[in-house]
Design an enzyme around this catalytic site. Sequence first.
Site, PDB file in Angstrom:
ATOM      1  CG  HIS A 190      -1.912   1.052   1.303  1.00 19.99           C
ATOM      2  ND1 HIS A 190      -2.134   1.818   2.428  1.00 19.99           N
ATOM      3  CD2 HIS A 190      -2.801   1.490   0.387  1.00 19.99           C
ATOM      4  CE1 HIS A 190      -3.125   2.657   2.209  1.00 19.99           C
ATOM      5  NE2 HIS A 190      -3.545   2.492   0.971  1.00 19.99           N
ATOM      6  CG  HIS A 204      -4.229   9.388   0.084  1.00 22.81           C
ATOM      7  ND1 HIS A 204      -5.012  10.070   0.995  1.00 22.81           N
ATOM      8  CD2 HIS A 204      -4.911   8.258  -0.215  1.00 22.81           C
ATOM      9  CE1 HIS A 204      -6.110   9.380   1.235  1.00 22.81           C
ATOM     10  NE2 HIS A 204      -6.075   8.283   0.527  1.00 22.81           N
TER      11      HIS A 204
END
Length: 270
Positions: A16, A58
């Site tokens: 991730h 992000h």
Amino acid sequence: MTPSPVAWPYPRWVAHRGAGKLAPENTLAAFRLGASHGYRMFECDVKLSRDGVPFLMHDASLQRTTNASKVLPALVEHTQDATDSIANADDLVGGNHPWSVLSRLDAGGWHSRAFAGEPLPTLDAIAAYCLRNGYYLNIEIKPSPGTARHTGEVVAGAAAQLWAGQTVPPLLTSFEPDALRGALDAAPELPRGLLLDTLWTGWLETALTLGCQAIVCNHALWDRSSVTQAQSAGFRTLSYTVNDEWAAQRLIDLGTDGIITDRVDLFSPA
């Protein structure tokens, strides 16, 4: 239309944002650390700078994972590419700034001193790293507000060029159907996956309409019923963000296809 069954070239285990929480997320340093733990597939978030450069980030805001709040006013003031379209030097929305400004930010020091000075990477840089090392990539398309379809088009178009001629393309995913529509329009040959944080009404039909090959769920959403629905419709089933052994084993027992994890130090991708 049900997606055509295709061979699934991607490994089960996906790191991730490069290396989870062990390194500054969405940086080349994180990818290198994840690779040192044996991972061969990585997930990352890609958005657009104001001048259209795909880069890894992000959040909509630069504040959490860069030093923008400290240095951005000076960078905006002294960067030639900064124009009147930037409302003020305190604006911390990444998509509001040109790459010439974003490229000068420190994206590692917030994590730890060991990573101080680590820059934000472009999609081009991450592609070069993955292609040279034979790694696989899951690109989550992260649009700035109001730019979903355009971001999907640009990111998918860039990915298609960067991986042209490669045997295994990147997997493009997004929570925003409009971003996936843009990706479908720009590069229909690239595989797509619909990200879900809830099983909202019409999720399966939407994934079918978008020509997706995968459904990527919050891992708690997968049970025997939802896995059966997705797999019966021809989709691969992936999960985020799985950091506990019991959760990983439950997903393996359900027969799902991919596990995205922060715990690259806990789970062996072998």
